[in-house]
Write an enzyme that holds these catalytic residues in place. Structure first.
Site, PDB file in Angstrom:
ATOM      1  N   HIS A 172     -31.729  -6.877 -37.481  1.00 50.69           N
ATOM      2  CA  HIS A 172     -32.095  -7.036 -36.076  1.00 50.69           C
ATOM      3  C   HIS A 172     -32.581  -5.723 -35.453  1.00 50.69           C
ATOM      4  O   HIS A 172     -32.295  -4.623 -35.918  1.00 50.69           O
ATOM      5  CB  HIS A 172     -30.929  -7.603 -35.265  1.00 50.69           C
ATOM      6  CG  HIS A 172     -29.734  -6.694 -35.143  1.00 50.69           C
ATOM      7  ND1 HIS A 172     -29.600  -5.773 -34.137  1.00 50.69           N
ATOM      8  CD2 HIS A 172     -28.622  -6.586 -35.908  1.00 50.69           C
ATOM      9  CE1 HIS A 172     -28.447  -5.141 -34.269  1.00 50.69           C
ATOM     10  NE2 HIS A 172     -27.843  -5.605 -35.338  1.00 50.69           N
ATOM     11  N   CYS A 222     -23.993  -6.065 -39.805  1.00 49.39           N
ATOM     12  CA  CYS A 222     -25.417  -6.380 -39.795  1.00 49.39           C
ATOM     13  C   CYS A 222     -26.245  -5.099 -39.913  1.00 49.39           C
ATOM     14  O   CYS A 222     -25.718  -3.994 -39.795  1.00 49.39           O
ATOM     15  CB  CYS A 222     -25.782  -7.133 -38.523  1.00 49.39           C
ATOM     16  SG  CYS A 222     -25.098  -8.804 -38.471  1.00 49.39           S
TER      17      CYS A 222
END
Length: 430
Positions: A338, A357
């Protein structure tokens, strides 16, 4: 992040490419290698064979060297040993068609067995989200077709063209007798991890240890960027999956543990207006039908103490921790790539700040490469899903030793997956 380079074979300040180990050939009778300038008899009228066709000179020797040093691959060399093979190869050099056929058959059988063993999935803790990305032993027909298409069969064997390009380079380092035992063990560990990577194709690779992302096409890195990965307490896992879509203007659904660690203390200190100022909503539960509820209804002290969980969602916007987009390869671990508004983190040497992440230095650049065009949100609606016409594989791997030209680049073992550390290091800027 710290990096060092092991220099193998220094000569007048330059690195000498490690030589293949010939000592192991003592396991089998000596194989004579025909000089490249010569034109042996078998090099004429043998287009039907693989190892004795024009352009294949030296390929048999390269394959036999690999087979008798298969211990470097964690394989048993006895599985590939043939006392008759060098004799069959020498007989084939006479140009006799029957001798050529016998030798070629023996070599192709050896090649298929060895290559299939190497392409099987290693057991190193990789999560295969999409099972088609799990390494599989190729069929004999596929292996032989790939080898036959190689313009230089000897180079194909030497570079182990059925493996990821890192593999043969690391193997050459491993078989250099001058490598110290600790570094040798480290290289061996990383060779096993490399076996999970593809031999070719178009894919994204994130080397978590190096905290870098690579965009790869046909074995060439076409772009790269820095990334932020998980803290040691929230390590980014090794994973292979297919990027299936991108979400523009995403929500950030805050994991419960991160909410308790990062956000709840600020709520207790500044009250519920903190949530509104940062764009957070409180949701009733974790279902798809969850509703927004009044934050005043939550016992925040109980959440801080771990007696209660809360679901927080951050709205899209400049402060959103997901930035403008996230790249989704749905998995049970909740891992994705992301964007991020915290650009300053990419200037850090050790970029271990996430909850698992992967935060991207240049998410828009990755999107343009994936889709062949820039991605732009249409309006202000959250979670705008942009499917990929053809999903692209992403490999989250953990390589603490990688080839870098004729050097060996060593990265810090941030998650303590390596049992040993190399003894000799030379610090290098990165």
């Amino acid at each position: 992040m710290s990096l060092s380079r092991i220099q193998i074979g220094l000569c007048a300040g330059r690195l000498v490419r490690p030589a293949l180990v010939f000592a192991s050939l003592a396991l089998a009778p000596t194989l004579a290698v025909t000089p490249a300038s010569a034109q042996p008899a078998w090099n004429q009228g043998t287009s039907g064979s693989l190892f004795f066709r024009p352009g294949s000179q030296g390929a048999a020797a390269e394959l036999i060297r690999l087979a008798v040093t298969a211990q470097a691959d964690g394989l048993d060399p006895r599985r590939y040993r043939s006392r008759d093979l060098p004799r069959l190869v020498r007989a084939a050099e006479s140009g006799n068609p029957q001798a050529i056929a016998r030798a070629d058959r023996a070599l192709t059988e050896l090649f298929v067995r060895y290559a299939q063993d190497l392409r099987r999935a290693p057991n190193v803790g990789i999560i295969y989200v999409d099972n088609e990305l799990r390494p599989q032993a190729p069929s004999a027909a596929a292996l032989l077709a790939s080898a036959a298409a190689a313009p230089d069969l000897a180079a194909y064997m030497r570079d182990m063209g059925w493996m990821h390009p890192y593999y043969a380079q690391l193997r050459r380092q491993l078989t250099d007798a001058r490598l110290d035992p600790a570094t040798r063990a480290l290289v061996s560990k990383n060779m096993v991890r490399v076996r999970s990577l593809p031999a070719n194709g178009r894919y994204v690779m994130v080397n978590v240890a190096a905290q870098r992302l690579f965009m790869v096409e046909n074995n060439q890195t076409v772009d790269m960027m820095r990334v932020v990965v998980g803290k040691p307490v929230y390590p980014t896992p090794m994973m292979a999956a297919l990027i299936r879509y991108t979400s523009l203007r995403p929500y950030w659904n805050v994991p419960s543990d991160l909410a308790a660690e990062r956000i709840v203390p600020n709520v207790i200190k500044g009250g519920t207006p903190y949530l509104r100022a940062k764009g957070y909503q409180v949701l009733s539960d974790w279902s798809d039908k969850a509703r927004v509820i009044n934050p005043a209804s939550i016992d925040w002290q109980a959440v801080a103490a771990g007696r209660k969980e809360v679901r927080l969602r951050q709205l899209p916007g400049p402060a959103n921790s997901m930035g403008d987009m996230k790249f989704m390869f749905p998995n049970a671990q909740g891992i994705y790539l992301h964007d991020t508004p915290q650009d300053e983190l990419f200037n850090e040497a050790a970029r271990l700040f996430s909850g698992g992440c992967v935060r991207l230095e240049a998410a828009h650049r990755l999107a343009t490469w994936l889709y062949g065009k820039p991605l732009r949100a249409k309006g202000a609606a959250p979670e705008q899903k942009v499917p990929m016409a053809k999903p692209v594989p992403v490999y989250l791997t953990y390589l603490t030793a990688v080839p870098s030209g004729t050097e060996l680049a060593i990265y810090e073992d941030i998650y303590k997956k390596d049992a040993v550390a190399p003894a000799r290091r030379r610090l290098a800027a990165r």
